[in-house]
Design an enzyme around this catalytic site. Structure first.
Site: not given
Ligand code: GLU
Length: 485
Positions: A250-254
């Protein structure tokens, strides 16, 4: 003796335009493209746009842009399934005539109620096949009520469906776990299963490489191929991509969309190299592989079965390596749009190519992405702004700093040949005279000239900026210091 011609290898990338393509989608495209190129086959682009409710504005363009940016050129297409509806209808009606599929009149409300009850009973939600064996009379009655039917597949009630997956080996599903899935919806559009199978057959696709999440659809497809008396293509289901914490990416992982990476200043070649290693490897250590290397070595034998882990730091590192490997000319060409986009509006356009080239010769080593370039280079183009306190340090009070800069400025003023060596020859001896370490003196000048404590090599920077600008900035620093004395 001439070698046997290879069986025609035809692969396809078949995205649904239900969103902007992300890493996983394009990794699938890349593996298909690499496999096709490796075997001198064809790479076909097909847009699976039959789910009208989930279509996203601009998604098709973004898919095409992403593929073009990465250089994943296609040989045929893009075909649009929405333009092929008569083909699917004709084939499904042939199956209807043969009794291999049936009309289902169940209302969405009934299906939803059934689903809820099954969930309550902790059973897997599955159509109860109520319409599978309707009599002609019942059917006529339902039709008279004006219900538009869907068409469902008559999945065998017993037995198993087995297929060979080129990555996972033999895969078997019990038929009683599969339900009578829909082929044609009441809006007249085919489902994914129907359109996908028909098109893979009509487009003579030899290998289907797609994400693991589709594995459970494959037995349905195999049954359909059997019903149609067609030979199924070979299947290979690619491992998922997870974040470093093994959670869904997800976005959280870049992780973001492919066009976003482009905007963030990643190079297409670095991206291709990085994506190729998400699930495939050459060996246990090689990280850097050019496009040609990838095409030459790509094989399904070296695609993993287990999830690949996305690592943003690795992408950044790889991008840096690719950036530094560019010739200065290539680097300028790649960075120019980013300078244009991100330098303040006050900077006059068009930018001078020669000047940009000199500046970027100092920046190339330092940029991790092309989007870093405007920020790293801004003081070459725009006035510097900084807090006066930055000019002071433990060893430099305002007075000694002002003195050092006044003398430096006088000495620099006298230079007639403004180049890095001359500037250094003038400034280096000055430190001793001023009783400052060279670090102190140069640090001070660096702030005055660039507005920062960390910047490219000072003398080269000064040489490129020019005498006038340097003296002007030193003067400005002197004025700031006079406010502190
Ligand atoms: N349209 C499907 C997708 O969006 C294609 C899956 C397949 O390759 O069969 O991924």
């Amino acid at each position: 003796m001439q070698s046997e011609p290879e069986v025609t290898v035809r692969l396809r990338f078949a995205p649904s335009p239900t969103g902007y393509p992300h890493l996983g989608n394009i990794r699938t495209a890349l593996f298909n493209w690499l496999f096709a190129r490796h075997h001198n086959g064809k790479f076909i682009l097909r847009i699976e746009d039959t789910d009208v409710t989930r279509r996203v504005e601009g998604a098709v363009e973004t898919i095409l842009d992403s593929l073009r940016w990465l250089g994943l050129n296609w040989d045929e297409g893009p075909y649009f399934q929405s333009q092929r509806l008569p083909i699917y209808r004709e084939i499904v009606h042939k199956l209807l005539d043969e009794g291999q599929v049936y009309l289902c009149y169940c209302s969405p409300q009934r299906l939803e109620k059934m689903r809820q009850e099954q969930i309550k009973r902790k059973q897997p939600p599955k159509y109860d096949r109520r319409c599978r064996d309707l009599t002609q009379r019942e059917r006529t009655q339902l039709e008279a009520m004006g219900v538009t039917p869907v068409i469902r597949f008559k999945t065998p009630l017993a037995g198993e469906t087995t297929f060979l997956d080129l990555i996972h080996g033999l895969v078997t599903f019990k038929n009683d776990t599969l339900d009578d899935f829909i082929l044609l919806k009441s809006d007249g559009y085919p489902t994914y299963h129907l359109a996908n199978v028909i098109d893979d057959h009509l487009m003579a696709i030899s290998h289907v490489l797609r994400a693991d999440e589709w594995l459970s659809s494959t037995p349905r497809h195999v049954l359909l191929y059997q019903a149609l008396n067609w030979q199924a293509p070979q299947f290979a289901h690619l491992p998922m991509i997870l974040g470093p914490d093994r959670a869904k990416l997800s976005k959280r992982h870049g992780a973001t969309t492919i066009t976003e990476y482009q905007k963030q200043g990643y190079l297409a070649d670095a991206m291709v190299n990085f994506l190729a290693l998400l699930g495939w490897s050459l060996d246990d250590h090689t990280e850097l592989l050019s496009r040609e290397d990838l095409i030459k070595h790509f094989s399904l034998e070296r695609v993993g079965k287990t999830a690949a882990i996305f690592n943003k730091d690795k992408l950044e590192w790889m991008n840096g390596v690719y950036l530094r490997a560019l010739s200065l000319g290539e680097f300028v060409q790649q960075a120019m749009p980013f300078l244009d986009r991100d330098l303040p509006e006050t900077v006059k356009r068009p930018l001078d190519n020669d000047y940009v080239s000199q500046v970027l010769s100092l920046i190339q080593e330092r940029a991790k992405t092309l989007a870093d370039v405007p920020q790293l280079a801004s003081f070459f183009f725009d006035d510097v702004q900084y807090d006066a306190g930055l000019l002071l340090s433990k060893k430099r009070d305002a007075k000694s700093a002002a003195k050092a800069m006044t003398i430096a400025s006088q000495k620099l003023e006298e230079i007639t040949t403004w180049d890095a060596t001359t500037i250094e020859d003038v400034l280096r001896p000055l430190a001793t005279k001023l009783n400052l370490s060279t670090g102190e003196l140069f640090g001070l000048l660096r702030i005055a000239i660039t507005g920062r404590t960390a910047a490219p090599p000072l003398f080269q920077t000064m040489a490129i900026l020019g005498k006038g600008k340097c003296l002007e900035r030193i003067n400005k620093a002197l004025q700031l210091l006079s406010g502190l004395c």
